[in-house]
Design a protein around this motif. Structure first.
Motif, PDB file in Angstrom:
ATOM      1  N   LEU A 235       0.846  -1.181   0.000  1.00 42.47           N
ATOM      2  CA  LEU A 235       0.000   0.000   0.000  1.00 42.47           C
ATOM      3  C   LEU A 235       0.891   1.244   0.000  1.00 42.47           C
ATOM      4  O   LEU A 235       2.046   1.183   0.409  1.00 42.47           O
ATOM      5  N   PRO A 236       0.375   2.380  -0.445  1.00 40.49           N
ATOM      6  CA  PRO A 236       1.216   3.590  -0.433  1.00 40.49           C
ATOM      7  C   PRO A 236       1.761   3.866   0.972  1.00 40.49           C
ATOM      8  O   PRO A 236       1.026   3.781   1.959  1.00 40.49           O
ATOM      9  N   ALA A 238       2.383   6.558   2.202  1.00 39.15           N
ATOM     10  CA  ALA A 238       1.726   7.746   2.741  1.00 39.15           C
ATOM     11  C   ALA A 238       0.435   7.388   3.468  1.00 39.15           C
ATOM     12  O   ALA A 238      -0.174   8.247   4.099  1.00 39.15           O
ATOM     13  N   HIS A 239       0.025   6.135   3.371  1.00 43.38           N
ATOM     14  CA  HIS A 239      -1.209   5.674   4.009  1.00 43.38           C
ATOM     15  C   HIS A 239      -0.875   5.068   5.358  1.00 43.38           C
ATOM     16  O   HIS A 239       0.094   4.316   5.500  1.00 43.38           O
ATOM     17  N   ALA A 240      -1.685   5.384   6.360  1.00 40.25           N
ATOM     18  CA  ALA A 240      -1.409   4.906   7.712  1.00 40.25           C
ATOM     19  C   ALA A 240      -1.322   3.390   7.776  1.00 40.25           C
ATOM     20  O   ALA A 240      -0.506   2.836   8.526  1.00 40.25           O
ATOM     21  N   ALA A 241      -2.147   2.693   6.998  1.00 38.92           N
ATOM     22  CA  ALA A 241      -2.193   1.233   7.094  1.00 38.92           C
ATOM     23  C   ALA A 241      -0.862   0.602   6.727  1.00 38.92           C
ATOM     24  O   ALA A 241      -0.438  -0.384   7.338  1.00 38.92           O
ATOM     25  N   ASP A 242      -0.174   1.139   5.712  1.00 39.10           N
ATOM     26  CA  ASP A 242       1.112   0.546   5.341  1.00 39.10           C
ATOM     27  C   ASP A 242       2.156   0.805   6.408  1.00 39.10           C
ATOM     28  O   ASP A 242       2.923  -0.094   6.780  1.00 39.10           O
ATOM     29  N   ARG A 243       2.207   2.021   6.905  1.00 39.77           N
ATOM     30  CA  ARG A 243       3.185   2.334   7.945  1.00 39.77           C
ATOM     31  C   ARG A 243       2.953   1.471   9.181  1.00 39.77           C
ATOM     32  O   ARG A 243       3.889   0.884   9.730  1.00 39.77           O
ATOM     33  N   VAL A 244       1.706   1.386   9.621  1.00 40.55           N
ATOM     34  CA  VAL A 244       1.414   0.687  10.877  1.00 40.55           C
ATOM     35  C   VAL A 244       1.584  -0.814  10.722  1.00 40.55           C
ATOM     36  O   VAL A 244       2.227  -1.468  11.557  1.00 40.55           O
ATOM     37  N   PHE A 245       1.034  -1.375   9.642  1.00 45.13           N
ATOM     38  CA  PHE A 245       0.955  -2.826   9.550  1.00 45.13           C
ATOM     39  C   PHE A 245       2.033  -3.461   8.680  1.00 45.13           C
ATOM     40  O   PHE A 245       1.942  -4.642   8.332  1.00 45.13           O
ATOM     41  N   SER A 246       3.047  -2.690   8.327  1.00 52.00           N
ATOM     42  CA  SER A 246       4.263  -3.300   7.778  1.00 52.00           C
ATOM     43  C   SER A 246       5.475  -2.690   8.481  1.00 52.00           C
ATOM     44  O   SER A 246       6.213  -3.380   9.183  1.00 52.00           O
ATOM     45  N   HIS A 247       5.660  -1.389   8.351  1.00 51.14           N
ATOM     46  CA  HIS A 247       6.848  -0.709   8.870  1.00 51.14           C
ATOM     47  C   HIS A 247       6.958  -0.833  10.394  1.00 51.14           C
ATOM     48  O   HIS A 247       7.943  -1.364  10.924  1.00 51.14           O
ATOM     49  N   ALA A 263       2.411  -2.228  -7.200  1.00 58.27           N
ATOM     50  CA  ALA A 263       1.276  -2.817  -6.473  1.00 58.27           C
ATOM     51  C   ALA A 263       0.524  -3.849  -7.295  1.00 58.27           C
ATOM     52  O   ALA A 263      -0.150  -4.720  -6.728  1.00 58.27           O
ATOM     53  N   SER A 264       0.636  -3.789  -8.635  1.00 53.72           N
ATOM     54  CA  SER A 264      -0.056  -4.788  -9.452  1.00 53.72           C
ATOM     55  C   SER A 264       0.543  -6.178  -9.263  1.00 53.72           C
ATOM     56  O   SER A 264      -0.072  -7.185  -9.640  1.00 53.72           O
ATOM     57  N   GLN A 265       1.741  -6.250  -8.665  1.00 52.95           N
ATOM     58  CA  GLN A 265       2.406  -7.528  -8.430  1.00 52.95           C
ATOM     59  C   GLN A 265       2.188  -8.046  -7.006  1.00 52.95           C
ATOM     60  O   GLN A 265       2.880  -8.960  -6.567  1.00 52.95           O
ATOM     61  N   LEU A 279      -3.347  -6.894   4.690  1.00 58.91           N
ATOM     62  CA  LEU A 279      -4.479  -5.989   4.630  1.00 58.91           C
ATOM     63  C   LEU A 279      -4.696  -5.512   3.207  1.00 58.91           C
ATOM     64  O   LEU A 279      -3.735  -5.267   2.476  1.00 58.91           O
ATOM     65  N   GLY A 280      -5.953  -5.381   2.828  1.00 57.10           N
ATOM     66  CA  GLY A 280      -6.273  -4.869   1.502  1.00 57.10           C
ATOM     67  C   GLY A 280      -7.575  -4.101   1.511  1.00 57.10           C
ATOM     68  O   GLY A 280      -8.463  -4.380   2.332  1.00 57.10           O
TER      69      GLY A 280
END
Length: 613
Positions: A235-236, A238-247, A263-265, A279-280
């Motif tokens: 996920l971008p 810049a989106h909270a979900a990517d930062r929180v649930f990966s980083h 992201a298409s991959q 998450l998606g």
């Protein structure tokens, strides 16, 4: 409703309780030094935790040489990559505040962010230098380029340009790295998340280390972290979900992160990484369902092949009985168990979801038919609810009790209630410090008692389970004063046929509802190939009689599931594609209703005029 009191520390390594992200990072890096930390999907690049830690230290020293310290902001404009994690974590070690910029941002959008953040440094790929140069950035002094430093310009506007490799060699002799990161406070702002701007200019959500460590702690309570797991970053950033649930998740768990620059991959990366959490947004699940249904249909047509579609139908019937708390007949249980052993278990492994412990959909409601499909396959897909303002978390289902249509129970340490008009309110240690440089909007969002006004209309049942009705500002109130949820209607439409990729229902202050329909580009290619079209774009097929008949049937199916006032009286199939971060969609594919209404105002008026004749 509320839950037991919790702390804001997380055990990131055996016996080490941490209250900031740098402390968690250091504990994890020491504990897992030789294990994989960052994996670039599709590239021959992998960093261990030791290598990750070294890179973070060097970049932190370089940023310090540029004057970055406590409270300073650092912009990052890069795709999902190991470099993002390194730069972001390095800034955190200085008590600075890193934030990401959506990669499709226009110069005026970047100018707004730079003006609000007042960052003196931006770290970016070389390809973004032109858009940065065309942005207004009076505070910008340095541009750090992630690519090799061959033939880099010396300046971008008034800002000096240097490469990341150069930056890593600039640590001042007097810089005390350990003392600096040890001095990071839980109250320091860890990131700015800029809202996607569906209802106006983006707001800079300030999340502290305490906010984010609380999110990690409460996640660990409800979904205990596995010792050996894996995360995906697609996920971008810049989106909270990517930062929180990966980083941040990997920082406290030690799980390797597979970064997906394209992201298409993403599902190819999932198949390779076998993530523990994934998450998606609903559109991801809609597209995967369409692809799988096409595969199942082909498999069921082969001689002597298993009737996969029949197995899915039986498993879906079982899901619906379970959801209604009805008894499942023994023969159905046996049939589903057989299908799981013979078909579904292998499919889950092939997809890369065979060890997933948390599989979540969020950001918008998911159509029940889509949700039921994945539950039928034995995948524990659940809806959740969170906001940038709450560190991307608020409500989740429980792995042993997933309820279709509900976003779940409040996370441990979160309180929830409804305002008099049905608006959902949240309170907890994950609620943001406020909106950057905007005390008025902060006061509008968070009252004196700490309750965050979410902007969503919801219901809470007697057991505490929350159902989101719609965004407060997006409810349709028709000419007769009847309230209805456009998201619910759109969900029925999109689940009725995979050909429908996007839909926007219009009806506010109107006598009845109409819809704009956009054909899914992947489904369009399949349809075009099957019908002999050389041009496989949606625009080439919108007037095809078979496609129109399919959409007609989908609208009829949707209407059969809606009350009379909710039903769609007329619609138009558009020959456009709606892309992320456009007039129609946010970068995370939320509908921009104002943008759609403005761009297609003439079309909307034509639909109403034609349907009234």
């Amino acid at each position: 409703m509320s839950s037991a009191q919790t702390t804001d520390t997380v055990t990131a390594a055996p016996g080490v309780a941490c209250s900031t992200l740098p402390a968690a990072f250091q504990a994890t890096a020491a504990n897992r030094a030789d294990q994989a930390a960052l994996i670039a999907f599709g590239e021959d690049r992998e960093l261990s935790w030791s290598e990750y830690a070294t890179a973070v230290e060097e970049v932190a020293g370089g940023l310090a040489s540029l004057g970055i310290g406590r409270g300073d902001t650092v912009a990052v404009m890069a795709p999902n990559s190991p470099e993002f994690h390194i730069v972001d974590m390095a800034a955190l070690h200085l008590a600075a505040t890193p934030f990401s910029i959506y990669l499709t941002s226009a110069p005026d959008q970047i100018s707004y962010l730079f003006g609000n953040a007042e960052n003196s440094v931006v770290v970016a790929q070389r390809r973004f230098l032109d858009v940065i140069a065309r942005s207004e950035a009076p505070a910008l002094r340095y541009v750090v380029v992630l690519d090799p430093d061959d033939d880099l310009p010396s300046t971008v506007g008034a800002a000096q340009v240097l490469s990341l490799d150069d930056l890593r060699t600039r640590t001042p002799a007097e810089f005390d790295y350990a003392a600096t990161w040890s001095d990071v406070s839980p109250d320091d702002v860890a990131t700015l998340i800029y809202t996607s701007g569906t209802t106006g200019a983006p707001k800079g959500v300030e999340l502290t280390h305490a906010n984010l460590m609380f999110v990690m702690h409460t996640c660990n309570q409800r979904f205990p972290f596995a010792v050996d797991g894996a995360a995906i970053s697609y996920l971008p950033t810049a989106h909270a979900a990517d930062r929180v649930f990966s980083h941040y998740l990997a920082t406290v768990t030690g799980w390797p992160i597979t970064t997906v620059g394209d992201a298409s991959q993403v599902f190819a990366a999932v198949a390779a990484a076998h993530p523990s959490w994934f998450l998606g947004v609903p559109r991801i699940w809609e597209k995967l369902r369409a692809a799988l249904l096409a595969r199942f249909s082909a498999a069921s047509d082969t001689a002597n092949g298993p009737n996969v579609l029949a197995a899915v139908d039986t498993a879906t019937s079982r899901v619906r009985l379970q959801q209604s708390r009805s008894d499942v007949p023994a023969d159905m249980e046996a049939a589903v168990a057989h299908a799981d052993a013979e078909i579904f278990a292998g499919l889950r492994e092939q997809l890369g979801f065979d060890r997933v412990a948390l599989l979540m959909t969020g950001a918008a409601p998911i159509a029940p038919a889509v949700h039921e499909f994945f539950l039928a396959l034995g995948l524990p897909l659940q809806e959740g609810f969170g906001m940038s303002e709450t560190g991307a978390l608020g409500f989740t289902n429980i792995p042993t009790d997933i309820r279709v249509g509900k976003v779940g129970l409040a996370q441990p340490g979160t309180e929830a209630k409804l305002a008099a008009d049905g608006e959902l309110l949240l309170r907890g240690a994950h609620v943001m410090r406020g909106y950057r440089k905007d005390p008025k909007k902060t006061a509008e969002a968070i009252d004196a008692d700490g309750w965050l006004y979410t902007g969503d209309i919801a219901t809470i049942d007697d057991d505490g389970w929350v159902t989101i009705v719609d965004r407060k500002k997006e409810l349709i109130i028709n000419a007769a004063g009847k309230n209805m949820s456009p998201v619910n209607i759109e969900g029925k439409l999109k689940s009725a046929n995979p050909l429908i990729g996007q839909a926007c229902v219009i009806g506010d202050r109107r006598p009845y509802n109409v819809a704009l329909v956009v054909i899914d580009p992947d489904a369009a290619r399949t349809f075009a190939a099957a019908h002999g079209y050389a041009d496989t774009s949606p625009a080439a097929i919108v007037n095809d009689p078979d496609l129109i008949a399919a959409v007609d049937a989908a609208v009829e199916t949707a209407n059969s599931q809606l009350s009379r006032i909710e039903q769609i009286k007329a619609y138009r199939i558009l020959d456009d594609e709606w892309l992320p971060d456009s007039e129609e969609l946010t970068p995370t594919m939320k509908l921009k209703r104002r943008g759609v209404a403005s761009k297609y105002s003439d079309v909307i008026e034509e639909i109403y005029a034609a349907s009234q004749r």
